[in-house]
Design a protein around this motif. Structure first.
Motif, mmCIF file in Angstrom:
data_model
loop_
_atom_site.group_PDB
_atom_site.id
_atom_site.type_symbol
_atom_site.label_atom_id
_atom_site.label_comp_id
_atom_site.label_asym_id
_atom_site.label_seq_id
_atom_site.Cartn_x
_atom_site.Cartn_y
_atom_site.Cartn_z
ATOM 1 N N THR A 52 0.810 -1.224 0.000
ATOM 2 C CA THR A 52 0.000 0.000 0.000
ATOM 3 C C THR A 52 0.844 1.275 0.000
ATOM 4 O O THR A 52 0.297 2.371 -0.110
ATOM 5 C CB THR A 52 -0.953 0.039 1.211
ATOM 6 O OG1 THR A 52 -0.187 0.044 2.428
ATOM 7 C CG2 THR A 52 -1.917 -1.128 1.196
ATOM 8 N N LYS A 53 2.148 1.128 0.116
ATOM 9 C CA LYS A 53 3.053 2.289 0.205
ATOM 10 C C LYS A 53 2.856 3.266 -0.952
ATOM 11 O O LYS A 53 2.712 4.477 -0.735
ATOM 12 C CB LYS A 53 4.504 1.812 0.228
ATOM 13 C CG LYS A 53 5.515 2.920 0.149
ATOM 14 C CD LYS A 53 6.926 2.376 -0.005
ATOM 15 C CE LYS A 53 7.889 3.503 -0.295
ATOM 16 N NZ LYS A 53 9.219 3.009 -0.634
ATOM 17 N N ASP A 54 2.834 2.775 -2.174
ATOM 18 C CA ASP A 54 2.699 3.656 -3.334
ATOM 19 C C ASP A 54 1.364 4.390 -3.335
ATOM 20 O O ASP A 54 1.299 5.566 -3.691
ATOM 21 C CB ASP A 54 2.870 2.869 -4.641
ATOM 22 C CG ASP A 54 4.306 2.377 -4.837
ATOM 23 O OD1 ASP A 54 5.226 2.953 -4.225
ATOM 24 O OD2 ASP A 54 4.489 1.416 -5.604
ATOM 25 N N ASP A 55 0.298 3.714 -2.918
ATOM 26 C CA ASP A 55 -1.011 4.358 -2.848
ATOM 27 C C ASP A 55 -1.021 5.469 -1.799
ATOM 28 O O ASP A 55 -1.561 6.550 -2.027
ATOM 29 C CB ASP A 55 -2.106 3.340 -2.534
ATOM 30 C CG ASP A 55 -2.330 2.355 -3.672
ATOM 31 O OD1 ASP A 55 -2.109 2.731 -4.842
ATOM 32 O OD2 ASP A 55 -2.736 1.217 -3.382
ATOM 33 N N VAL A 56 -0.419 5.191 -0.649
ATOM 34 C CA VAL A 56 -0.351 6.194 0.417
ATOM 35 C C VAL A 56 0.436 7.415 -0.060
ATOM 36 O O VAL A 56 0.007 8.562 0.133
ATOM 37 C CB VAL A 56 0.276 5.606 1.700
ATOM 38 C CG1 VAL A 56 0.533 6.691 2.733
ATOM 39 C CG2 VAL A 56 -0.621 4.513 2.277
ATOM 40 N N LEU A 57 1.570 7.176 -0.709
ATOM 41 C CA LEU A 57 2.376 8.298 -1.214
ATOM 42 C C LEU A 57 1.615 9.097 -2.268
ATOM 43 O O LEU A 57 1.695 10.331 -2.292
ATOM 44 C CB LEU A 57 3.698 7.783 -1.787
ATOM 45 C CG LEU A 57 4.735 7.370 -0.749
ATOM 46 C CD1 LEU A 57 5.940 6.728 -1.428
ATOM 47 C CD2 LEU A 57 5.158 8.550 0.102
ATOM 48 N N GLU A 58 0.868 8.412 -3.119
ATOM 49 C CA GLU A 58 0.083 9.114 -4.139
ATOM 50 C C GLU A 58 -0.990 10.005 -3.493
ATOM 51 O O GLU A 58 -1.185 11.145 -3.902
ATOM 52 C CB GLU A 58 -0.571 8.109 -5.087
ATOM 53 C CG GLU A 58 -1.340 8.771 -6.206
ATOM 54 C CD GLU A 58 -1.952 7.769 -7.175
ATOM 55 O OE1 GLU A 58 -2.781 8.194 -7.994
ATOM 56 O OE2 GLU A 58 -1.613 6.564 -7.122
ATOM 57 N N ILE A 59 -1.651 9.486 -2.485
ATOM 58 C CA ILE A 59 -2.662 10.275 -1.775
ATOM 59 C C ILE A 59 -2.012 11.493 -1.121
ATOM 60 O O ILE A 59 -2.520 12.611 -1.223
ATOM 61 C CB ILE A 59 -3.396 9.413 -0.735
ATOM 62 C CG1 ILE A 59 -4.249 8.367 -1.434
ATOM 63 C CG2 ILE A 59 -4.252 10.277 0.194
ATOM 64 C CD1 ILE A 59 -4.738 7.257 -0.531
ATOM 65 N N LEU A 60 -0.884 11.282 -0.463
ATOM 66 C CA LEU A 60 -0.196 12.393 0.201
ATOM 67 C C LEU A 60 0.273 13.442 -0.803
ATOM 68 O O LEU A 60 0.165 14.648 -0.559
ATOM 69 C CB LEU A 60 0.980 11.874 1.020
ATOM 70 C CG LEU A 60 0.614 11.055 2.259
ATOM 71 C CD1 LEU A 60 1.862 10.437 2.876
ATOM 72 C CD2 LEU A 60 -0.127 11.903 3.271
#
Length: 75
Positions: A52-60
């Motif tokens: 989920t790291k990439d999704d979290v970074l995209e949201i941020l």
């Protein structure tokens, strides 16, 4: 937590709960913990998995277009 990637988000204290609630709206994406406020800066800890790291970074990164925030990646 083993198998997780930690992030710290620093944001203006007036925007802290907005950012926290946006992330919590994506249930199961990251564990969020409000650390508190230092002066005018609110601090939020996040724990995400490798998946989920990439999704979290995209949201941020998208949130950075709306509010001023700093992303500090952990280990």
């Amino acid at each position: 937590m083993k198998g997780t990637i930690g992030f710290q988000v620093k944001v203006e204290k007036d925007e802290l709960y907005f950012v926290d609630n946006v992330l919590k709206a994506y249930e199961g994406l990251a564990l969020t913990t409000v650390v508190g406020v230092k002066g005018e800066i609110g601090i939020l800890n996040l724990e995400a998995t490798e998946g989920t790291k990439d999704d979290v970074l995209e949201i941020l990164e998208n949130l950075q277009k709306q509010v001023e925030l700093e992303i500090v990646e952990g280990e």
